[in-house]
Scaffold this motif. Structure first.
Motif, PDB file in Angstrom:
ATOM      1  N   ASN A 179     -18.938  54.740 -34.525  1.00 14.41           N
ATOM      2  CA  ASN A 179     -20.279  55.716 -34.989  1.00 14.41           C
ATOM      3  C   ASN A 179     -20.374  55.789 -36.401  1.00 14.41           C
ATOM      4  OD1 ASN A 179     -20.929  55.651 -32.153  1.00 14.41           O
ATOM      5  ND2 ASN A 179     -20.648  58.133 -32.235  1.00 14.41           N
ATOM      6  N   GLY A 180     -18.989  55.944 -37.061  1.00 20.88           N
ATOM      7  CA  GLY A 180     -19.115  56.198 -38.467  1.00 20.88           C
ATOM      8  C   GLY A 180     -19.680  54.997 -39.153  1.00 20.88           C
ATOM      9  N   SER A 189     -26.875  59.741 -40.860  1.00 19.88           N
ATOM     10  CA  SER A 189     -25.693  60.609 -40.715  1.00 19.88           C
ATOM     11  C   SER A 189     -24.923  60.250 -39.229  1.00 19.88           C
ATOM     12  CB  SER A 189     -26.475  61.895 -40.559  1.00 19.88           C
ATOM     13  OG  SER A 189     -27.168  62.251 -39.301  1.00 19.88           O
ATOM     14  N   HIS A 190     -23.750  60.942 -39.232  1.00 22.15           N
ATOM     15  CA  HIS A 190     -22.905  60.446 -38.068  1.00 22.15           C
ATOM     16  C   HIS A 190     -23.682  61.341 -36.847  1.00 22.15           C
ATOM     17  CE1 HIS A 190     -19.460  60.967 -35.384  1.00 22.15           C
ATOM     18  NE2 HIS A 190     -18.929  59.762 -36.179  1.00 22.15           N
ATOM     19  N   GLU A 191     -24.166  62.306 -37.027  1.00 18.33           N
ATOM     20  CA  GLU A 191     -24.795  63.054 -35.869  1.00 18.33           C
ATOM     21  C   GLU A 191     -26.087  62.234 -35.372  1.00 18.33           C
ATOM     22  OE1 GLU A 191     -23.765  65.866 -34.208  1.00 18.33           O
ATOM     23  OE2 GLU A 191     -21.932  65.569 -35.354  1.00 18.33           O
ATOM     24  N   THR A 192     -26.780  61.783 -36.254  1.00 18.04           N
ATOM     25  CA  THR A 192     -27.842  61.076 -35.909  1.00 18.04           C
ATOM     26  C   THR A 192     -27.536  59.865 -35.191  1.00 18.04           C
ATOM     27  OG1 THR A 192     -29.224  61.712 -37.974  1.00 18.04           O
ATOM     28  CG2 THR A 192     -29.927  59.724 -36.869  1.00 18.04           C
ATOM     29  N   VAL A 193     -26.371  59.209 -35.643  1.00 23.37           N
ATOM     30  CA  VAL A 193     -25.843  57.912 -34.640  1.00 23.37           C
ATOM     31  C   VAL A 193     -25.436  58.516 -33.349  1.00 23.37           C
ATOM     32  CG1 VAL A 193     -24.386  56.155 -34.364  1.00 23.37           C
ATOM     33  CG2 VAL A 193     -25.328  56.670 -36.780  1.00 23.37           C
ATOM     34  N   LYS A 194     -24.798  59.716 -33.042  1.00 28.57           N
ATOM     35  CA  LYS A 194     -24.270  60.013 -31.924  1.00 28.57           C
ATOM     36  C   LYS A 194     -25.512  60.322 -30.998  1.00 28.57           C
ATOM     37  CE  LYS A 194     -21.056  63.303 -31.492  1.00 28.57           C
ATOM     38  NZ  LYS A 194     -20.494  64.484 -31.687  1.00 28.57           N
TER      39      LYS A 194
END
Length: 223
Positions: A179-180, A189-194
């Protein structure tokens, strides 16, 4: 304010060697966030006992009498199984065929028995949390090697269920990126990818990243 109480992860241990089974159970039960709810020595017993005690995770050996761990995993976590249970395959056999067949049968992860205890415990927690245990690059290597053996590819260059950005994320998952790394590649952002990963799994009715990689290869989205 009431503090939520988190119940321990319920674990069923299945291995035909009593000493290994007892060792795993002792290590797992010593953790405050894990609880062994059953032990058994063959795949058929694992299937029957799972239906009785409803574990969150089954720690499953591969080579066992009556019913092997691959078939037991398929019955517990395979496609179309109602209320599938998460399975962590732990075996002495470091063979790509075993790894891939276990994952294809529905396993969420794969470990060798000579892994340190901390890795086993982390593996159980990882699988219980709904994540795949194998590193992305390992998953890609296995799927890339064996996916074509299972059935002819179904050429798809698009999937109407996914947005263009979700397709892009799926291809990067299949390329072995975390994800990173996806966040860095797409400048997100990491949260957007999640969030994108979660949407992909939901839309395609997939359990985890391992199944997403298999889908991407078998559908022809990546080669």
């Amino acid at each position: 304010m009431t503090v939520p109480v988190h119940k321990p992860v319920r674990v069923l241990v299945c291995d035909d060697q009593a000493l290994i089974r007892a060792g795993f159970a002792t290590i797992i039960d010593a953790q405050p966030d894990l609880e062994v709810v059953g032990e058994c020595g063959d795949g058929r017993a694992a299937v029957d006992l799972t239906r009785q005690v409803h574990p969150d995770v089954v720690v499953m050996d591969v080579r066992m009498p009556v019913l092997d761990g691959i078939e037991a995993t398929r019955l517990l976590a395979g496609a179309g199984v109602p209320d599938p249970v998460k399975v962590l395959v732990v075996t002495t056999f470091n063979l790509d065929e075993y790894v891939y067949e276990a994952l294809r049968a529905g396993a969420s992860g794969f470990l060798l028995k000579d892994a340190p205890p901390a890795q086993l415990l982390d593996g159980i927690r990882t699988v219980a949390a709904g994540a795949a245990l194998l590193a992305p690059e390992v998953t890609r290597q296995l799927v890339g090697r064996y996916a074509s053996r299972i059935s002819p590819p179904e050429p798809v260059t698009d999937d109407s269920r996914l947005t263009p950005r979700e397709l892009e994320v799926l291809r990067l998952i299949a390329d072995g990126l975390s994800n990173g790394e996806i966040a860095a590649t797409l400048v997100l952002s990491h949260e957007t990818v999640k969030t994108y990963v979660s949407r992909i799994l939901t839309k395609l009715d997939l359990r985890d990243r391992v199944q997403a990689v298999v889908y991407a290869y078998r559908s022809g989205l990546v080669t």
